[in-house]
Write an enzyme that holds these catalytic residues in place. Structure first.
Site, PDB file in Angstrom:
ATOM      1  N   ARG A 161       0.845  -1.189   0.000  1.00  0.00           N
ATOM      2  CA  ARG A 161       0.000   0.000   0.000  1.00  0.00           C
ATOM      3  C   ARG A 161       0.889   1.251   0.000  1.00  0.00           C
ATOM      4  O   ARG A 161       1.980   1.253   0.582  1.00  0.00           O
ATOM      5  CB  ARG A 161      -0.837  -0.050   1.276  1.00  0.00           C
ATOM      6  CG  ARG A 161      -1.818   1.082   1.483  1.00  0.00           C
ATOM      7  CD  ARG A 161      -3.034   0.928   0.647  1.00  0.00           C
ATOM      8  NE  ARG A 161      -4.129   1.759   1.117  1.00  0.00           N
ATOM      9  CZ  ARG A 161      -5.152   2.115   0.349  1.00  0.00           C
ATOM     10  NH1 ARG A 161      -5.225   1.720  -0.905  1.00  0.00           N
ATOM     11  NH2 ARG A 161      -6.122   2.842   0.825  1.00  0.00           N
TER      12      ARG A 161
ATOM     13  N   GLY B 183     -13.999  -1.490  -6.516  1.00  0.00           N
ATOM     14  CA  GLY B 183     -15.315  -0.971  -6.148  1.00  0.00           C
ATOM     15  C   GLY B 183     -15.321  -0.026  -4.969  1.00  0.00           C
ATOM     16  O   GLY B 183     -16.388   0.240  -4.415  1.00  0.00           O
TER      17      GLY B 183
ATOM     18  N   SER C  43      -7.807   1.026   3.633  1.00  0.00           N
ATOM     19  CA  SER C  43      -8.294   0.536   2.339  1.00  0.00           C
ATOM     20  C   SER C  43      -9.498  -0.384   2.538  1.00  0.00           C
ATOM     21  O   SER C  43      -9.760  -0.844   3.642  1.00  0.00           O
ATOM     22  CB  SER C  43      -7.163  -0.247   1.663  1.00  0.00           C
ATOM     23  OG  SER C  43      -7.622  -0.888   0.501  1.00  0.00           O
TER      24      SER C  43
ATOM     25  N   ASP D 196      -7.877   8.330   0.626  1.00  0.00           N
ATOM     26  CA  ASP D 196      -8.393   7.247   1.472  1.00  0.00           C
ATOM     27  C   ASP D 196      -8.161   7.510   2.960  1.00  0.00           C
ATOM     28  O   ASP D 196      -8.653   6.768   3.810  1.00  0.00           O
ATOM     29  CB  ASP D 196      -7.762   5.900   1.076  1.00  0.00           C
ATOM     30  CG  ASP D 196      -8.529   5.243  -0.066  1.00  0.00           C
ATOM     31  OD1 ASP D 196      -9.628   5.715  -0.396  1.00  0.00           O
ATOM     32  OD2 ASP D 196      -8.023   4.250  -0.631  1.00  0.00           O
TER      33      ASP D 196
ATOM     34  N   ASN E 296      -6.399   4.293  -6.986  1.00  0.00           N
ATOM     35  CA  ASN E 296      -7.567   4.820  -6.299  1.00  0.00           C
ATOM     36  C   ASN E 296      -8.605   5.244  -7.332  1.00  0.00           C
ATOM     37  O   ASN E 296      -9.308   4.408  -7.857  1.00  0.00           O
ATOM     38  CB  ASN E 296      -7.234   5.936  -5.308  1.00  0.00           C
ATOM     39  CG  ASN E 296      -8.439   6.238  -4.417  1.00  0.00           C
ATOM     40  OD1 ASN E 296      -9.289   5.379  -4.246  1.00  0.00           O
ATOM     41  ND2 ASN E 296      -8.525   7.435  -3.869  1.00  0.00           N
TER      42      ASN E 296
ATOM     43  N   THR F 149     -10.260   0.415  -9.432  1.00  0.00           N
ATOM     44  CA  THR F 149      -9.189  -0.405  -8.889  1.00  0.00           C
ATOM     45  C   THR F 149      -9.233  -1.630  -9.768  1.00  0.00           C
ATOM     46  O   THR F 149     -10.107  -1.733 -10.615  1.00  0.00           O
ATOM     47  CB  THR F 149      -9.523  -0.704  -7.419  1.00  0.00           C
ATOM     48  OG1 THR F 149      -9.480   0.526  -6.735  1.00  0.00           O
ATOM     49  CG2 THR F 149      -8.613  -1.718  -6.775  1.00  0.00           C
TER      50      THR F 149
HETATM   51  O1  DON Z   1      -8.067   1.110  -1.180  1.00  0.00           O
HETATM   52  C1  DON Z   1      -9.232   1.355  -1.367  1.00  0.00           C
HETATM   53  O2  DON Z   1     -10.132   0.880  -0.721  1.00  0.00           O
HETATM   54  C2  DON Z   1      -9.609   2.265  -2.515  1.00  0.00           C
HETATM   55  N1  DON Z   1      -8.506   3.121  -2.849  1.00  0.00           N
HETATM   56  C3  DON Z   1     -10.019   1.404  -3.648  1.00  0.00           C
HETATM   57  C4  DON Z   1     -10.480   2.226  -4.799  1.00  0.00           C
HETATM   58  C5  DON Z   1     -11.335   1.503  -5.712  1.00  0.00           C
HETATM   59  O3  DON Z   1     -11.670   0.373  -5.532  1.00  0.00           O
HETATM   60  C6  DON Z   1     -11.803   2.321  -6.835  1.00  0.00           C
HETATM   61  N2  DON Z   1     -12.654   1.645  -7.634  1.00  0.00           N
HETATM   62  N3  DON Z   1     -13.180   0.749  -7.726  1.00  0.00           N
END
Ligand code: DON
Length: 590
Positions: free
Chosen positions: A127, A493, A472, A443, A421, A401
């Site tokens: 991350r 998502g 996350s 985030d 992101n 993502t």
């Molecule tokens: O880490 C996370 O939870 C978010 N940055 C994930 C972003 C994401 O899933 C965007 N689209 N689907």
């Protein structure tokens, strides 16, 4: 007055009915429930394969990702004798080229790797981290208000990227083929280019204003001042150069060498990510979270992902009810599922953050006793938001993502979710590298009580601190049965990753759907704030009406998640499904 009475008594009558109905079925004994299940399965076996939609089958190995060209890279690596880790690393680099909105080397993510011989699951955390120049006020005005867009579309939106370090770490621990060999296909794809699909055209055009602000970004993704269109060739010469450096010098090229110099130069005018930050970056190997559901074991990503904790928490609550008997996506099943989701998202906002900075009560949150307590709070009617201060969710719809899953011929497996992101991250390409940067700083809880782009709330536990990883929801997961690997899954998502992966696990274990059916089923989501039960279009209007009668505010919105799933049958046959919510995805096996 009279009208009011009629409405009130109808309401009372209805809640009484709902309660009576729920109580009667809740009291079904476990024995009866298992008899029903056994009878249904026996009749299905008698009639032949009960599937209505078929997965892709394979014997030896399988790769499922959001792009056919990347799945092909993984499959070739498996066929050439590479293992699941080799294939996963190859796929990750290839997706950085062919899925530029989410595949990345300028972002970060999580990998679960299952080593069959040693029966071990590794949880690799790559991350992004907050740079040395960040602090809890970085995204606030002097008066303490959140600065609009700063954590989304500026240089400050980027955390120090972890992907390249994470992939090298995974390969050093478990890869077999030479590093160069697994990166080469991605270099070729970047050098020669590939055709923009209708899906990518749509993504580029939706993000035209984000991407169009930066010359280095326009030079790659625009032609004649317009984003590339379906059929155009997307060639990424600078990215090929960067990948070549990584192939030659390893992750050092990114964190200390030529690429590090270019990232630091890009960031210098903003005084944000420095060479020191890049040198300091560390991959962290963590213990996965383990949970159980009706005789199955689930291994899943621990904090700084919230996904594992809350998927196990929700499963623990649901385990007491005969959902199979109530029916997949029946109003009653959805009601109990989303009430459990709501309880989990309250805890997410309160307790979750980077475990290296705050103490996250993981054991308590995933204990069966805690689930017993929480389950008592669930009634046949929709609960209210009273427990949490309503925030001001930002109306954002990113799905960008990406997840991919791999199983090799030895039975090893890899499950990766990684991200920039938002769609194309902050839209900024580091000059001379072809590398798009993430906007993962969003985030963090920029200010307690103010929601992020996914409407997620957070507390001090997820405040910006130097070197901290933002919380996350990404939840790469494995399910085991009788000590054998059974399912590999995960999804993008945003906030909806948790509930999407939850439903994939339930659709498999509880509802006995194959991966293709489990993927196609309509999805639902509730995160308490905003207080709405979000459903996908195919959910029946009858079901929606029954949910409304229970007190839910039901809204139908864009699709949720894009799962990439492999099921391993006891006889070794693999079944795979790539979510058609992205038509570019592909499952490939041999
Ligand atoms: O880490 C996370 O939870 C978010 N940055 C994930 C972003 C994401 O899933 C965007 N689209 N689907």
């Amino acid at each position: 007055m009279q009208k009011k009475w009629i409405v009130l008594s109808l309401g009372l009558f209805f809640s009484f009915n709902v309660a009576a109905e729920d109580n009667s079925s809740t009291s079904t004994s476990n024995k009866e429930y298992h008899q029903t299940m056994a009878a249904q399965q026996a009749s299905a076996a008698y009639e032949g394969d009960p599937s209505v939609i078929f997965p892709v089958y394979a014997k030896h190995g399988m790769v499922v990702s959001e792009h056919e060209l990347a799945s092909q890279v993984g499959l070739d690596i498996l066929k050439e004798g590479g293992n699941a880790v080799d294939a996963a690393v190859g796929v990750a680099f290839a997706l950085a080229v062919v899925l530029p909105n989410a595949g990345n080397i300028g972002g970060g993510g999580f990998m679960l790797a299952y080593d069959k011989k040693n029966q071990k699951v590794r949880a690799i955390d790559f991350r992004e981290v907050a740079p040395l120049n960040a602090n809890k006020n970085s995204f606030l005005t002097e008066n303490g208000a959140v600065i609009d867009g700063k954590s989304i579309n500026t240089h400050y939106a980027s955390g120090v990227p972890g992907t390249v370090a994470g992939l090298e770490y995974a390969w050093k621990q478990g890869g077999k083929l030479p590093w160069k060999k697994i990166i080469n296909p991605a270099i070729k794809l970047a050098d020669k280019g590939f055709e923009v699909s209708p899906a990518l055209e749509k993504k580029l055009s939706n993000s035209a204003s984000l991407l169009g602000r930066w010359e280095a970004t326009r030079a790659i993704f625009f032609k004649n001042n317009q984003p590339l269109k379906n059929g155009d060739l997307l060639v990424q010469k600078d990215l090929a150069k960067s990948l070549r450096l990584i192939a030659k010098h390893g992750a050092k090229a990114f964190y200390e060498g030529d690429i590090a110099d270019k990232i630091a130069a890009e960031m210098k005018p903003y005084n944000w990510i420095t060479k020191q930050d890049l040198e300091n970056y560390k991959v962290i190997e963590r213990e996965p979270i383990w949970g159980t559901y009706k005789g199955y074991q689930i291994a899943i990503m621990p904090p700084p992902s919230s996904g594992g904790v809350h998927i196990i928490q929700i499963l623990n609550i649901l385990e007491r009810w005969p959902l199979y008997q109530w029916g997949q996506n029946s109003a009653r099943t959805i009601h109990y599922m989303v009430e459990a989701m709501k309880l989990a998202y309250v805890d997410r906002a309160k307790y979750l953050g980077d475990p290296d900075f705050v103490s996250v009560p993981v054991k308590g949150l995933i204990s069966k006793q805690y689930a017993d307590e929480l389950a008592k709070k669930i009634t046949p009617k929709a609960s209210t938001v009273a427990a949490v201060n309503p925030g001001n969710p930002f109306p954002y719809e990113s799905e960008e993502t990406t997840h991919f899953s791999v199983v090799d011929k030895e039975g090893n497996a890899v499950s990766v979710t990684y991200t920039l992101n938002g769609n194309f991250g902050n839209g900024i390409v580091v000059k001379g590298t072809g590398i798009l940067l993430n906007n993962e700083m969003d985030d963090f809880a920029l200010k307690p009580g103010v929601a992020n782009i996914y409407g997620l709330m957070g507390s001090a536990a997820n405040q910006v601190e130097v070197g901290k990883r933002p919380l996350s929801s990404m939840s790469p997961a494995f399910v085991f049965h009788n000590n054998q690997l059974h399912l590999v899954t995960g999804s993008p998502g945003g906030a909806r990753i948790i509930t999407t992966v939850l439903q994939m696990i339930l659709n498999d274990i509880e509802f006995n759907l194959n991966p293709a059916e489990a993927t196609a089923a309509a999805r639902v989501h509730h995160q308490l704030l905003p207080n709405e039960l979000r459903v996908e279009k195919p959910l029946s209007i009858d079901t929606i009406n029954l949910l409304k009668k229970r007190g839910h505010k039901v809204v139908t919105k864009a699709s949720m998640g894009k799962t990439q799933t492999i099921k391993v049958n006891p006889n070794g046959i693999l079944e795979g499904a790539s979510d058609t919510r992205n038509p570019d995805g592909k499952v490939m096996g041999y």
